[in-house]
Design an enzyme around this catalytic site. Structure first.
Site, PDB file in Angstrom:
ATOM      1  N   VAL A 168      40.214  31.702  47.989  1.00 37.69           N
ATOM      2  CA  VAL A 168      41.096  32.112  46.588  1.00 37.69           C
ATOM      3  C   VAL A 168      40.612  31.377  45.434  1.00 37.69           C
ATOM      4  O   VAL A 168      40.390  31.985  44.357  1.00 37.69           O
ATOM      5  CB  VAL A 168      42.614  32.192  46.950  1.00 37.69           C
ATOM      6  CG1 VAL A 168      43.174  32.343  45.551  1.00 37.69           C
ATOM      7  CG2 VAL A 168      43.184  32.971  47.887  1.00 37.69           C
ATOM      8  N   ASP A 169      40.362  30.183  45.644  1.00 37.27           N
ATOM      9  CA  ASP A 169      40.040  29.242  44.525  1.00 37.27           C
ATOM     10  C   ASP A 169      38.594  29.506  44.186  1.00 37.27           C
ATOM     11  O   ASP A 169      37.996  29.720  42.837  1.00 37.27           O
ATOM     12  CB  ASP A 169      39.958  27.415  45.101  1.00 37.27           C
ATOM     13  CG  ASP A 169      41.267  26.948  44.848  1.00 37.27           C
ATOM     14  OD1 ASP A 169      42.213  27.658  44.194  1.00 37.27           O
ATOM     15  OD2 ASP A 169      41.485  26.044  45.415  1.00 37.27           O
ATOM     16  N   ILE A 170      37.889  29.837  45.047  1.00 34.21           N
ATOM     17  CA  ILE A 170      36.320  30.230  44.966  1.00 34.21           C
ATOM     18  C   ILE A 170      36.347  31.479  44.094  1.00 34.21           C
ATOM     19  O   ILE A 170      35.547  31.806  42.933  1.00 34.21           O
ATOM     20  CB  ILE A 170      35.410  30.426  46.242  1.00 34.21           C
ATOM     21  CG1 ILE A 170      35.320  29.025  46.816  1.00 34.21           C
ATOM     22  CG2 ILE A 170      34.123  30.996  46.136  1.00 34.21           C
ATOM     23  CD1 ILE A 170      35.020  27.977  46.243  1.00 34.21           C
TER      24      ILE A 170
END
Length: 401
Positions: A168-170
């Site tokens: 999700v961060d990526i």
């Protein structure tokens, strides 16, 4: 050759992964990214280990190359003044503080655009700057659960699984980079900047793609299918004699060829398996038929046979196999950079391959204590006002000169 984003100045107030990953992409493309941290280093990933290399966290190293570094204490008015001065000349400012923080400090978009109407301002938060959850912090793991990603990861006999990396961060970092580049391109026409409101939750929900569409169209809540594809069969991991391989058959022609080379051509003509829709309905029975044949030979035998016949297949590789793979090596997906503290460091290369303005790795990730180098001082317009500050004031602000 210069980078595609050469001349673009980015003021990076982010930490951890989504924001730093975004700004690393911009930096790889040639933007001048200035990573701003509190005295002592406020990016939590500096301490996220093991592993460490000579005391430097591998996690921190993965998302911070090609950036300059600056120490500013945003808890002081003097520190906030520094950011305001820098923002006057910046093209992009990006932060991932909780909703309301930048407004409290008068560092929000409305405040900064008064002195720089061309500023592209990107905010990354867990849930965005609107909605009932806007004030809550966001963490990749929690968002994976809340967004539905974990509900479809794993199999029917397991608990829900998170994805093996902070995906999700990526994804949010990628969406943020795309949004910033789009806003910069639009600015060429309008002459105006704008605000970008990025949310980890939004990015995660958008990544549900066909699984979300399946639910929205059918109303059926998707279940965990393990390694199976919800819409395509056979498209999964299958057991051969000595191990597992991936077979990814995407159409009827490929399925017919698969059955022919496996010496079960009659299966492709069976009404239970002739179309993909029928194969999805009868996936368990078909999987058993295929695995009975696959277990007669080695995985290497089948992959060589399938590849010769243009049937999509592949192995499941471990990290050591990945980074020793000739394709990964040929594509420069491992790069080496010298770091004053960590020494010679191997990093994952950029997947962006541009013919004229190739990405470059020219700077190591900033050290724990930020240093204003001579080359940094020569940057001119972005730091003109900053350089006029006295040595004494630099010290009081927590800046290292």
């Amino acid at each position: 050759m210069s980078g595609a984003l050469e001349g673009i100045k980015v003021l990076d107030l982010t930490r951890v992964l989504a924001g730093p990953y975004c700004t690393m992409i911009l930096a790889d493309l040639g933007a001048d990214v200035i990573k701003v941290e509190a005295p002592g280093g406020s990016d939590e990933t500096r301490g996220w280990g093991p592993p460490f290399q000579n005391g430097v966290s591998a996690y921190y190293l993965c998302a911070n190359r090609n950036k300059r570094s600056l120490t500013v204490d945003l808890k002081t008015e003097e520190g906030r003044d520094i950011v305001r001065e820098l923002a006057k000349e910046a093209d992009v400012l990006i932060h991932n503080f909780k909703s309301g923080s930048m407004e409290k400090w008068l560092l929000d978009y409305d405040s900064l655009k008064e002195n720089n109407p061309k500023l592209v301002f990107c905010s990354i938060t867990g849930f965005g700057e609107s909605g009932p959850y806007r004030h809550l912090p966001g963490y990749d793991y929690i968002i994976q659960g809340m967004s539905g990603l974990m509900s479809i990861t794993g199999d029917q006999d397991s608990s829900p699984f998170k994805i093996g990396v902070a995906m999700v961060d990526i994804l949010t970092g990628l969406y943020s980079a795309i949004s910033i580049e789009a806003a910069l391109l639009e600015r060429e026409r309008s002459g105006k900047g704008q605000k970008i409101d990025m949310s980890l939750m939004d990015a995660a929900v958008s990544s549900l793609a066909n699984v979300a569409s399946n639910y929205l169209i059918s109303g059926n809540v998707p279940q965990r299918l393990g390694n199976d594809h919800p819409n395509i069969v056979p498209y999964s991991i299958f057991k051969a004699m000595d191990g597992e391989i991936i077979i990814a058959v995407g159409n009827n022609r490929q399925f017919t060829t698969l059955c022919e080379v496996m010496k079960i051509p009659e299966i492709a003509k069976d009404e239970k398996y002739r179309t993909n829709e029928a194969r999805v309905e009868n996936r368990i029975e078909l999987t058993n038929i295929l695995e009975n044949q696959l277990q007669l030979k080695s995985s290497e035998f089948w992959m060589e046979l399938f590849s010769k016949n243009n049937i999509p297949c592949g192995p499941i590789q471990t990290m050591d196999q990945v980074f020793n793979h000739p394709q990964v090596i040929e594509r420069d997906m491992v790069v080496q950079v010298n770091h004053p503290e960590a020494g010679s460091v191997k990093l994952v290369g950029s997947p962006i391959k541009l013919s004229r303005t190739a990405t470059k790795v020219e700077r190591h990730p900033p050290m724990q204590e930020s240093i204003l180098s001579r080359s940094f001082k020569k940057q001119g317009t972005l730091l003109k006002r900053f350089h006029n500050l006295s040595r004494k004031k630099l010290s009081t602000l927590g800046l290292i000169h």
